[in-house]
Design an enzyme around this catalytic site. Sequence first.
Site, PDB file in Angstrom:
ATOM      1  N   CYS A 105      36.103  30.075  65.580  1.00 40.45           N
ATOM      2  CA  CYS A 105      36.052  29.025  66.600  1.00 40.45           C
ATOM      3  C   CYS A 105      35.753  29.638  67.971  1.00 40.45           C
ATOM      4  O   CYS A 105      34.663  30.159  68.174  1.00 40.45           O
ATOM      5  CB  CYS A 105      37.359  28.230  66.574  1.00 40.45           C
ATOM      6  SG  CYS A 105      37.247  26.691  67.488  1.00 40.45           S
ATOM      7  N   HIS A 155      37.994  26.535  60.916  1.00 43.08           N
ATOM      8  CA  HIS A 155      39.214  27.342  60.731  1.00 43.08           C
ATOM      9  C   HIS A 155      39.501  27.568  59.236  1.00 43.08           C
ATOM     10  O   HIS A 155      40.138  26.728  58.610  1.00 43.08           O
ATOM     11  CB  HIS A 155      40.407  26.634  61.384  1.00 43.08           C
ATOM     12  CG  HIS A 155      40.342  26.655  62.869  1.00 43.08           C
ATOM     13  ND1 HIS A 155      40.872  27.679  63.617  1.00 43.08           N
ATOM     14  CD2 HIS A 155      39.792  25.784  63.751  1.00 43.08           C
ATOM     15  CE1 HIS A 155      40.657  27.440  64.902  1.00 43.08           C
ATOM     16  NE2 HIS A 155      40.003  26.297  65.010  1.00 43.08           N
ATOM     17  N   GLU A 191      41.631  29.400  57.939  1.00 42.61           N
ATOM     18  CA  GLU A 191      43.066  29.641  57.717  1.00 42.61           C
ATOM     19  C   GLU A 191      43.853  28.358  57.493  1.00 42.61           C
ATOM     20  O   GLU A 191      44.972  28.389  56.982  1.00 42.61           O
ATOM     21  CB  GLU A 191      43.658  30.420  58.898  1.00 42.61           C
ATOM     22  CG  GLU A 191      43.764  29.679  60.230  1.00 42.61           C
ATOM     23  CD  GLU A 191      42.457  29.650  61.037  1.00 42.61           C
ATOM     24  OE1 GLU A 191      41.394  29.978  60.471  1.00 42.61           O
ATOM     25  OE2 GLU A 191      42.502  29.280  62.225  1.00 42.61           O
TER      26      GLU A 191
END
Length: 536
Positions: A84, A178, A180
């Site tokens: 990001c 993202h 994660e």
Amino acid sequence: MDKILILDFGSQTTQLIGRRIRDLGVYAEILPGDSPLSGVLNPADTADTVRGIILSGSPESVYENGPAPDTAVYGCGLPLLGICYGLQRLNYDQGGGVEALPKREYGRIGVQMRAADSGGEPARTFLAGFAPAFTAWMSHGDTLTRLAPGLRVWGTSETGYPAVVIHDTRPWFGLQFHPEVSHCEGGSEILAAGVVGVCGCSAGWTMEQYVEEVRSSLRERVGDNPALLLISGGVDSTVAGALLLTALDPGAVHLMYMDTGLMRKDETNTVKASLERLGARHLHIIHCEEEFLSALKGCEEPEAKRRIIGDLFITIQEREVARLGLPDSYYLAQGTLYTDLIESGKGVGNKAHLIKSHHNVGSPLVDAKRRAGRIIEPLDRLYKDEVRRLGRILGVDEEVVRRHPFPGPGLAVRILGEVTKEKCDILREADAIFMEELKKRPAPGAGDRRLYDEIWQAFAVLLPIRSVGVAGDVRKYGWVLALRAITSADGMTADVYPFPAKDLLEISTRITNTVKDIGRVTYDISSKPPATIEWE
Ligand code: XMP
């Protein structure tokens, strides 16, 4: 040991990146985004080898002086992954353009990949971790508008913006989404392609290996000196105690625990029994209920209560430690976690959420020992769930390992208004019933798991209100009790646990039938934010 360095520019999900990488069996460490990197990338005094660097997200914009890394990251030759803001940073620092989107993109967004066959290495290795099309999770207000020389787009979002970017000749990678976040489809595979595939990290991070490493470094540092651990009764300090008792000579390990009178029912006995089972020989239990209750007498204001308790903790701690008469060479241990260091802004991470006005990462005694280089914090590289796993390996009682967090000021912040012994006893009784019920009732849709294990933290709060009721045919004027149960990942934000009504009704009935001073029970339905978890 191979490790991945994460430079934190302030994203809410930086910690999650660390967790996901550790789940792959690779050690990951977080540093403030602008940390100087000399000595970090090739440290002379440790066996750790940095294999790759991740640039995290951020709430800032690169074109408005957002945080930047040490420029050494671009010259070190290690693989870089920008996530990001990290991608925008990389592109901007290399001469590309970044601008605000007309409308912020948030949530699930489809990504379409180009065929990977035209890419060279290591792009090909990284791209092997991606499905041809997948649903990613995004949260960004800026986008790449012009690519820096050498960068190329390999995946595009359904809204038409660059989502996956790779450098043609350098090992530089960027994701606008993202990976994660659990809502990102295939996120772990993408991280694995980077961390294991491109960086070549070996999956050597196991709890068993951690135990061995920590034990030998404890032995080496502490040697024959005594070690003193301050125990609160919670999971962290008990596990730290178990680690010390198994790494060092138990005859040289002193454990000190303060019974402030603000503990939960049977807490002191449970802690004592559990530490004795782990081989504790010098367990110093300080009974200081009267000191705490008299210091709190007449005090109603939450912050004043916390201050009184924090100050008294320090006074008693210094007095009792002096009374032990340990030589100056003793080491002071505490069960500080990785997240505690981040929360208190000590050393790692950029964002200091100071939520705990009396956190024991610092006290005059701790500070003095830290200055003298005699602090040991054997859990300071672990997250909470890793500490629980470690506790199980070390044989800590399951009852302690699964225990919910408990605040330092104890029941004092759960008795609104003035704290008295009588109120502590009423609350202890009601809270114990609530916990017992949660531990025996099955959690809906969670197999064998009990409500207690599905809930992140639950407790009872005694309100400074009495209300009218009837008991038999007699008028009763009883206290009002609030029950609180929340789900959370880390205590920073929290959702209310959606109890089946039947459980709440039965638990409430048992409490009002058993604890005669309680006339009414309510359930707290506030999330955090805007409420906090504790009431004070
Ligand atoms: P709040 O109430 O701030 O709590 O939403 C977040 C988490 O921190 C715990 N808590 C404390 N822990 N000392 C502690 O060690 C404190 O003073 C303290 N105050 C709150 C709380 O129980 C929750 O898990």
